[in-house]
Every structure is written in structure tokens, then in C-alpha cells.
Design a protein around this motif. Structure first.
Motif, PDB file in Angstrom:
ATOM      1  N   ALA A 254     -24.962  -9.027 -24.275  1.00  0.00           N
ATOM      2  CA  ALA A 254     -24.188  -9.269 -25.083  1.00  0.00           C
ATOM      3  C   ALA A 254     -23.535  -9.947 -26.094  1.00  0.00           C
ATOM      4  O   ALA A 254     -22.426 -10.316 -26.402  1.00  0.00           O
TER       5      ALA A 254
ATOM      6  N   MET B 131     -21.227  -0.220 -37.440  1.00  0.00           N
ATOM      7  CA  MET B 131     -20.295  -0.287 -36.580  1.00  0.00           C
ATOM      8  C   MET B 131     -19.995  -0.057 -35.640  1.00  0.00           C
ATOM      9  O   MET B 131     -18.955  -0.485 -34.777  1.00  0.00           O
ATOM     10  N   GLN B 132     -21.207   0.136 -34.792  1.00  0.00           N
ATOM     11  CA  GLN B 132     -20.723   0.113 -33.026  1.00  0.00           C
ATOM     12  C   GLN B 132     -21.188  -1.294 -32.603  1.00  0.00           C
ATOM     13  O   GLN B 132     -20.686  -1.713 -31.566  1.00  0.00           O
TER      14      GLN B 132
ATOM     15  N   ARG C 118     -17.814  -2.775 -33.007  1.00  0.00           N
ATOM     16  CA  ARG C 118     -16.368  -1.912 -32.221  1.00  0.00           C
ATOM     17  C   ARG C 118     -17.257  -2.363 -30.560  1.00  0.00           C
ATOM     18  O   ARG C 118     -15.677  -2.768 -30.244  1.00  0.00           O
ATOM     19  N   TYR C 119     -18.642  -2.950 -30.702  1.00  0.00           N
ATOM     20  CA  TYR C 119     -18.744  -3.592 -28.795  1.00  0.00           C
ATOM     21  C   TYR C 119     -17.776  -5.399 -28.791  1.00  0.00           C
ATOM     22  O   TYR C 119     -17.551  -5.211 -28.094  1.00  0.00           O
TER      23      TYR C 119
ATOM     24  N   GLN D 213     -14.897  -4.227 -28.290  1.00  0.00           N
ATOM     25  CA  GLN D 213     -13.962  -3.578 -26.361  1.00  0.00           C
ATOM     26  C   GLN D 213     -14.182  -5.281 -26.064  1.00  0.00           C
ATOM     27  O   GLN D 213     -13.681  -5.481 -24.910  1.00  0.00           O
TER      28      GLN D 213
ATOM     29  N   SER E 208     -17.235  -6.387 -25.147  1.00  0.00           N
ATOM     30  CA  SER E 208     -18.841  -6.301 -24.409  1.00  0.00           C
ATOM     31  C   SER E 208     -19.918  -7.356 -25.324  1.00  0.00           C
ATOM     32  O   SER E 208     -20.439  -7.309 -24.413  1.00  0.00           O
ATOM     33  N   ILE E 209     -19.819  -7.164 -26.893  1.00  0.00           N
ATOM     34  CA  ILE E 209     -20.191  -8.204 -27.079  1.00  0.00           C
ATOM     35  C   ILE E 209     -19.118  -9.383 -27.060  1.00  0.00           C
ATOM     36  O   ILE E 209     -18.975  -9.386 -28.010  1.00  0.00           O
TER      37      ILE E 209
END
Lengths: 152, 765
Positions: B131, B416-417, B420-421, B424, B426-427
Motif C-alpha cells: 500500500a 501509470m499502474q 492507478r492503484y 483505486q 490500494s496505494i
């Protein structure tokens, strides 16, 4: 002869795979890669359907709604979130393997039939299906830890 | 004030014919006579010019080029000669800030670091280190990246570390890995002094690396000038000097490169012995490019048949060749695939590993190479392979940790991921150092929303109150170039040391000290219970890094601070075999592709699917290079009735990135004060647009308003520089990235900044 049985299976499952890739592409468009890659892979599956047409015409296919039932069993209602993405990729992987298995079975039959056209088409398409599966596996491995361990 | 030349009006300076050895010329600009000079190198582009910092009364008063340095022979460009003034800007951040009741308020270092540690520990406990994410830069120093890499990978154990280098040079690394087995530029800048031909593709070198361009201009002014081929949709300064300029449609690099390779193969201008002995994949490459006749290339890319033939004649017959590649390839459709075709050009002709023959998969930033080398981005330290258990075991031994601690179950997460996390949820903790994503990421409205999320704890470590820092929960004031000591590596593998010349302002601290403080407070331990990070200053960090590189392609073991402080920068590998560094890699044509040594097992160029270790081992190329072939894929967004024009983005010569430093130089700012849209003459006539008109530019993602410039671009395409954000002008939406796409290259994961469909209309100013 039961070639028609498997031509119906491959035809139906490739159609299901193309449709599912389109659906997932649209549904997970906020990911940086899903929309573009799934559209590309769907495009390959639709090319396969075109390549199959003359063969299906030649052998005629049996009616088979199994691929449709498989697809509706696999894909749930539209799902959101990282676990949902993982499950959708998972189901695409299963469906792509159904397609791949059909190619393998047809390649075996094509050899026994000495049907060069059928053999070449199935071998060519099977290469693409393998690439689809490889991408799905790469993406699933990347998504799994975050989805299962970290995400709420 | 003392100035040896006016670099604003005369960007590249006087010509000194280069007939095989580039002459020295010392460029200098000081506002007062310095009391002493301190050795350094420039950080305002990727060229890595050696420079000295002039100091008086504890302040920087100017700079001069280092004549002894192999990179620039004393020359400096406009950004280097002017940008240093930013160190003394009155608006430097001088104290930590913590957001309280919605406002950033001054705090002590203890308060800020305690808060960061408390959040890190809570999040790690509740959600694991997965996270926590780090987003760094191409601006920090090698020692800082390496320390950050160890903290993230062996301290916390998070796979989520990347740099803004993902936006600018990830494709350089990806293409080098795909072809040669590892990152690392095969050639040297000195190749430009003797080469018979030069290819620039998607690289406006005249604006981006002005001093390297001066080196080429001096060749063009000398005896036996090289032939110059430029591929760029704009009529840039670079293109204006070309013998052949190809201006392809946006997104058609693959058709053009395949067309060139096809002509060269058809004409027999290849080296069959070299291909057979040192490459794999020639048959597939030939089959793929043979589909690209000049007529078909003209149809798809709009490049006239005779121009393509003229370019192929030069590239196919020159006795030596230097090729350079940059964002026009890296940030466009099929980025890695297209960059690989440039590698292929050199391989099929056997023009690699010898003087005069170089491939420069260019970097955008001065320390980008180090982000890639050190493990602070989506790669493992010293070009190790995350998919090779022996490489992980090696790192675990070096750091004295359990191999399971090091995240290697899938590739390190790309930026970019990571975003994205974070989007959303989750980070939950994102630590941003030395970069300004609120202006530089694609699709800015989305980036801003992520940075403002309630459940995302954002730490920004910077020298200025950037557009990103304004949205942070904690801001840490960082010391910058000139205020700390460390090393960095340029495109041609030259390592420079930059010594501390002055103290940082107020309470600002070096990034290294901030990371070391975090590691201490987090109490990261190795498997014997000793502190994980065993160094306390930059020289010790450099020594630790050297050990990490031993036996790897980027071997630094022969360098030291003392050696680097003696004269010119030194190229890696520098070790017992090459005590003074190596000018060329692959001199024996043995590439880094061996199964046990390579940095990657490769990917499918269309999808990014990873080749498995088993598949790679079955076909182990054992030191041969890969000729990777790719057929054309159309861009995913193309102009249509509603959005009829292509947008492409890029740089202007006077600014660097989001102008945090160059925008604070009055001279640079006067030279290029605002964003603009460049429109072709036919399009301007059609829309009734005159130079200076205010133009609204709209894409599916946003809208900006910028003044018009007319000409030097192909019809149907518009260009907007990406430098301009809001810190010095919040009145008008003007950042190019409001318009760009969230989309990436499947291999390098570099976003596609070079195309988007837009519409334009004239508005009242």
C-alpha cells in the motif's frame, strides 16, 4: 465424422472470446492498458472467425450452444475493482484455453484428414491464441498480489 | 556581469570545424567574479556537460564549462548558463510543511518525519508495504536513488517504485534490453566526431541537447561532413540541417522504419556474416519488413517514395553511422517496437561496437540513467533480472536480507499502474521526490483528482512549491544541485561528480539525508539485526553502489570520488579491465543476452506478454542480439469528424520539464514566456487563424487556451509544448497534458504523449 462438432465448438468459443474481450475492454477502460490490449486481442479473434468461414462452409458445423453456456457461466455481472479485474482476466484465460484446446483437437484431425488448408489455418490461429494466453497470464500475475493482499 | 557568449540569441555559439577531434571552447556566464570554482556537471538536460560552479560569499554567482570534459569540451547551452539562478530564488522551500485543517503549515523536521513514519508503519501493518508507493525523478543523484531503492525493495519490500523517467526514457531502456539483453548505450558521443552519417528519429536534438548539436554543427562545418537524415513531423532546427528530412504522419514510425530496412535489405546493403554470427531473427525481420514497399509507406505514412529511397541510400551505404532516438519514438505508438528497428538497422549492417558507430537511445533527463540503473524505478539494481532467482539471491546476499523480502513475483510496478492503484485506493501512501506530476502526467484532471484523494497520504519532496506540492499532505524542502554532493550518468555512460558548492537555504536537506533519516526512524534491519542501510553520506553510498555493480554491465568498481574529481567524467564500465572506462560496449559483438546474465527474458512487442524463463532458456541466444520485428498497428485514438486534428507535444529549447528552475531565470523566461499551439499554414488559413490569436484546444479529456504560431509543421498536426503549468500563471488553463491520453506502450509502459485527437477554435482573448 465429427469435425463439424469441433468446428461448432471453435467457432462458438472464438466468438465468445472476441465478445468477452470487447466487454472487458470497455468495462475496465480506466486501467492504463486493458482497453487497448483487449481490443487488439479481440481483433485477432475476429480475424480467426473470418479464416474459419470457408472451412465451416466446406465441412458444415453442428449446432452447439456449449460455448455460450460456458461463457455465461464464467462471466458474472459486470464487476468493479481490482479483484473484479483479476476475475475477469481469469475467466478470459479459461475461455482462451477452451479455444486453444479446440485448435489442438482440430490440428490432430486435420493431419488424419490430410487437409492442408484446415491444418494451416488451425496452426496459424493457434499461434495467436497462445499469444493471447501469454498476455493474460502476464497481466494476471501482475494484478494478483495487489488484488488479493492489499486492496480493500 | 561576465558572459563569453549570448546563448539566448545564439543558442549553439560560433562554429569551430570538427575534423575528427572536437575543439575546446569555454562558455562562461557569471554575475560577479567568483572567489572559487567547484566541480560539477549540468542537470538541465540529459547531455551531462561538465561545468564548474562559481561561488562568492556562499552564493552561486555563475558557471563555466569544463574544457577537459569529454562530453562538452567546455561548452554550455542556454539552460546550463542561466538555470542556476533558481538556486537563489526567494520562493525556495525552506521548512517542512504539514497539511492541517486543509492548509499547509510550517512544521519542524521531527514533526514531519514522525508523521511520515507513523503513517508508513500503520499502513504497512494494516495493508502490507504493497500500500506504499514511491514516485521519483530523473533529477536526483545516483547515491540517492540507490538508497531509495534499497529502502523500498529490502526495507519496506514494496514493488511500487518508479520514476518520472517512465514518462521520458523508459523506452530507451526497454529497446536496449529487447535487442541487446540489457540497458546500456553501445556507443559514445565521440562517435559523432568521425561518423559518416547520422540519423535522428523523433529527436529534435538542436533544442533538446544543444551542446551535442553544436558538436554535429561543427562536423557539418568541417571537412567530410556526415550525411544527416532526420525523421520528424515538424520542420525543427534539426530538420532544417538535414540532407534528407522525412516528415511522417503521427504514429507511423514503424511503417517508415520497416520501409527503410526493407530497402536496405533489398539493395543488399547488409553484412550477412555479421548477421549470421551475432544475431537471431533475421528471417522473421525480412519477412515482416518486406511487406513495406516504398509505395505502401507513402500511402500509410505520407512519406514520398523518393525521399524514403534517398534516406535508405544514405543509411544503407554510409561506412559508419550514429543513430539517435528520442520522444518522437518513445512517446508514440509502438514505441519499443520502433526503437528496436533502429537497433536492427545497425545490426544488419554490422555497425556497432566500433568508433564512429553508435546508437543513442537518448535519455530526457540528466540522471535518468541512474534511476534505471539503481533500482529506484521499475527495474532492479545494476540491470539485474527480476525473473532470475539467482539475481535476486545475489541482491539478497549483498543487502543481507531474506530473498523473500525483495518483491520479485512480477515486474516492479510501472508509474501509470502506481497511479492507478492510488486512484483505486490500494496505494495509501505515495512519496513523490523531485518531480511534478500535476503538470507532467497525461490526462491532468485525473492526476489532480488522485493527488487530492482523502485516503491517499501524499509526501512531496521538492525545492519549490510546485503544482504537485500544493496538493501534498507533507512537503519536505529539498536541497538541489550545487547544495549537495553526488554523481550522475549521462546518455553515453559518462559518470560525473557534482560537488556541494553552497549550503541549502533554510532547513532544506539533501534528498539522501531525508531518505537516510527515514530509514533510521523506520529502523530497517538486515537479517542479522544490523541497520539495513550501512552508509551515512554520499561517498559511502557510492562505495556501496560500486559493490552492487560488480560484474554487471554498468560496472562502477574502478571509479571513486577522488578519481571522478580529477578531470573529465568517466564512462562505465570502469573496472580492472577498463580502468579509464570503456568508450564502446560490445566490441567483441558478444551481447548481454545470455540466459544467466540478461536483464530481461523479453516480451511480445504487440502485447507486452512476458517470455517465460523456460521459453527463453530453450532458445538461449547465448550472446547474440535479437532482431525484433514488428508490423504496424494503428493508434487507438485517431482524428475523426469531431476531433479532426492530431496533437503532438514536446519541448522548447529554453525550458526544462515543468520550468521549476528554467522558469525562474528572467532571461530564459523572457525568451519563452508562454505555451503556444503550432499550426500549419494550410490549417491556419482554413480556420481563419492568425499568429497570436487565442485558440481553444479541446480533446476528449480536457480543454486549454493558448496563442497560435503558424508554420513549420505538417498539415493536420498541431504541436503544444508541455512545460507550462500554473505556478506562475494560474489565470488560464494552458497545460498540454490536460489533453493527452492515459495509455502506454505495452513493453516500456511509457505513456503516449505524442498523439491525441483534438479540435481547435478561435476564442476572444
Amino acid at each position: 465424422m465429427h469435425i463439424g462438432n469441433y468446428l461448432a465448438l471453435i467457432h462458438g468459443s472464438e466468438q465468445q472470446l472476441a465478445d468477452a474481450l470487447d466487454t472487458i475492454a470497455a468495462h475496465h477502460g480506466d486501467e492504463p492498458d486493458i482497453l487497448q490490449t483487449c481490443q487488439l486481442l479481440a481483433c485477432w479473434s475476429r480475424q480467426h472467425l473470418e479464416l474459419l468461414k470457408p472451412i465451416v462452409d466446406r465441412y458444415s458445423e453442428d449446432k452447439n450452444d456449449e460455448p455460450e453456456r460456458l461463457s455465461s457461466t464464467l462471466f458474472d455481472e459486470p464487476r468493479n475493482g481490482s479483484l473484479a479485474l483479476l476475475r475477469d482476466l481469469h475467466d478470459l484465460w479459461l475461455l482462451a484455453h477452451e479455444v486453444q484446446l479446440c485448435w489442438t483437437v482440430l490440428i490432430q484431425a486435420a493431419q488424419a484428414l490430410r487437409d492442408r488448408e484446415l491444418l494451416a489455418t488451425c496452426q496459424q490461429c493457434s499461434v495467436d491464441t497462445k499469444r493471447q494466453i501469454s498476455w493474460l497470464m502476464t497481466r494476471i500475475k501482475q494484478a494478483a498480489p495487489q488484488a488479493l493482499v492489499v486492496a480493500a | 556581469m561576465h558572459e563569453t557568449r549570448d546563448s539566448i540569441t545564439d543558442i549553439w555559439g560560433d562554429r569551430a570545424p570538427n575534423n575528427g577531434e572536437w575543439q575546446e571552447r569555454i562558455d562562461e556566464r557569471t554575475i560577479e567574479p567568483p572567489e572559487h570554482w567547484v566541480q560539477s556537471a549540468c542537470v538541465l538536460c540529459s547531455n551531462g556537460c561538465g561545468m564548474d560552479i562559481g561561488v562568492k560569499d556562499g552564493k552561486i554567482v555563475g558557471v563555466r564549462g569544463r574544457g577537459i570534459d569529454r562530453v562538452n569540451r567546455g561548452r554550455l547551452g542556454p539552460k546550463g548558463l542561466h538555470g542556476w539562478i533558481a538556486n537563489h530564488s526567494p520562493d525556495r522551500l525552506t521548512t517542512p510543511l504539514i497539511r492541517r485543517n486543509g492548509r499547509l503549515e510550517a512544521a519542524s523536521w521531527d514533526e514531519a518525519m514522525d508523521l511520515i513514519v507513523e503513517r508508513s508503519q500503520t499502513i504497512q501493518q494494516q495493508r502490507t508495504a504493497g500500500a506504499i508507493g514511491f514516485y521519483t525523478s530523473g533529477q536526483l543523484f545516483l547515491e540517492e536513488y540507490y538508497t531509495l531503492g534499497v529502502i523500498g525493495k529490502a526495507g519496506l519490500g514494496t514493488p511500487h517504485m518508479d520514476g518520472n523517467t517512465r514518462l521520458c526514457t523508459a523506452t530507451a531502456a526497454a529497446a536496449l534490453k529487447a535487442t541487446f539483453g540489457s540497458d546500456g548505450q553501445p556507443g559514445s558521443y565521440t562517435d559523432l566526431d568521425t561518423t559518416a552519417a547520422i540519423l535522428h528519429i523523433g529527436h529534435n536534438i538542436a533544442s533538446q541537447q544543444t551542446v551535442l548539436w553544436a558538436r554535429i554543427l561543427d562536423r557539418l562545418a568541417g571537412k567530410n561532413p556526415p550525411k544527416l537524415v532526420v525523421i520528424d513531423p515538424r520542420q525543427t532546427y534539426t530538420a532544417k540541417e538535414a540532407d534528407v528530412h522525412l516528415a511522417p504522419k503521427v504514429g507511423t514510425n514503424i511503417p517508415v522504419m520497416n520501409g527503410l530496412l526493407n530497402l536496405i535489405i533489398q539493395a543488399g546493403h547488409i553484412n550477412p556474416e555479421y548477421i549470421a554470427a551475432h544475431t537471431v531473427g533475421f528471417e522473421t525481420l525480412t519477412a515482416t519488413v518486406s511487406q513495406w514497399t516504398p509505395e505502401r509507406v507513402e500511402q500509410v505514412a505520407n512519406v514520398p517514395v523518393r525521399d524514403l529511397q534517398a534516406a535508405a541510400e544514405i543509411l544503407g551505404t554510409a561506412r559508419s553511422l550514429v543513430s539517435t532516438v528520442l520522444q518522437g519514438v518513445y512517446q508514440s505508438m509502438q514505441a519499443t517496437a520502433a526503437a528496436c528497428q533502429v537497433n536492427n538497422l545497425h545490426l544488419i549492417r554490422g555497425l556497432i561496437g566500433t568508433p564512429g558507430n553508435g546508437i543513442m537511445q537518448m535519455n530526457g533527463q540528466p540522471t535518468a540513467q541512474n534511476t534505471r540503473e539503481s533500482g529506484a524505478d521499475g527495474d532492479l539494481p545494476a540491470f539485474r533480472n527480476w525473473d532470475n532467482p539467482d539475481h535476486i539471491a545475489d541482491l539478497a546476499r549483498l543487502w543481507n536480507v531474506d530473498p523473500m523480502v525483495i518483491p520479485h513475483w512480477s515486474p516492479p510496478t510501472h508509474s501509470m499502474q502506481i497511479w492507478r492503484y492510488a486512484e483505486q485506493g490500494s496505494i495509501e501512501l505515495l512519496w513523490i521526490s523531485g518531480t511534478n506530476p500535476a503538470v507532467s502526467l497525461p490526462e491532468l484532471s485525473r492526476a489532480r483528482k488522485i493527488l487530492q484523494k482523502e485516503d491517499l497520504f501524499v509526501i512531496v519532496q521538492d525545492a519549490f512549491m510546485t503544482e504537485t506540492a500544493e496538493l501534498a499532505d507533507v512537503v519536505l524542502p529539498a536541497a538541489i544541485w550545487g547544495e549537495k554532493t553526488g554523481c550522475f550518468t549521462n546518455v553515453d555512460r559518462t559518470v560525473h561528480i557534482s560537488h556541494q558548492a553552497i549550503d541549502p537555504p533554510g532547513e532544506a536537506r539533501a534528498d539522501l539525508d531525508i531518505f537516510l533519516d527515514y530509514a533510521r526512524r523506520m529502523d530497517f534491519r538486515d537479517r542479522d539485526g544490523a541497520p539495513l542501510i550501512k552508509w551515512h553520506n554520499s561517498e559511502q553510498a557510492f562505495e556501496a553502489w560500486k559493490e552492487c555493480t560488480r560484474g554487471r554491465p554498468c560496472d562502477y568498481t574502478g571509479m571513486s570520488y577522488a578519481k571522478l574529481s580529477q578531470g573529465s567524467g568517466i564512462q562505465w564500465p570502469c573496472n580492472e579491465k577498463y580502468p579509464d572506462g570503456a568508450s564502446h560496449l560490445y566490441t567483441d559483438s558478444h551481447f548481454n543476452t545470455d540466459y544467466d546474465y540478461c536483464e530481461t527474458y523479453g516480451h511480445d512487442l504487440d502485447t507486452g506478454a512476458a517470455t517465460t524463463p523456460e521459453e527463453y532458456r530453450a532458445d538461449d541466444p547465448k550472446g547474440k542480439a535479437f532482431l525484433k520485428a514488428a508490423d504496424y498497428l494503428r493508434p487507438y485514438e485517431e482524428p475523426d469528424a469531431e476531433y479532426p486534428l492530431w496533437l503532438t507535444t514536446g519541448r522548447v529549447v529554453y525550458h526544462f520539464h515543468t520550468r521549476t528552475k528554467t522558469g525562474r531565470s528572467p532571461e530564459l523566461n523572457r525568451a519563452a514566456p508562454d505555451a503556444f499551439i503550432q499550426i500549419s499554414e494550410p490549417d491556419a488559413t482554413q480556420y481563419g487563424i492568425a499568429a497570436g490569436d487565442s485558440i481553444a484546444v479541446t480533446s476528449r479529456r480536457g480543454k486549454i487556451i493558448v496563442p497560435a504560431r503558424i508554420g513549420d509543421i505538417i498539415p493536420g498536426v498541431v504541436f503544444i509544448p508541455f512545460h507550462y503549468g500554473y505556478w506562475d500563471n494560474g489565470n488560464r488553463t494552458r497545460a498540454a497534458n490536460e489533453l493527452t491520453l492515459t495509455e502506454w506502450d505495452p513493453i516500456s509502459k511509457q505513456p503516449h504523449f505524442k498523439y491525441a485527437a483534438v479540435k481547435i477554435n478561435k476564442v476572444e482573448a
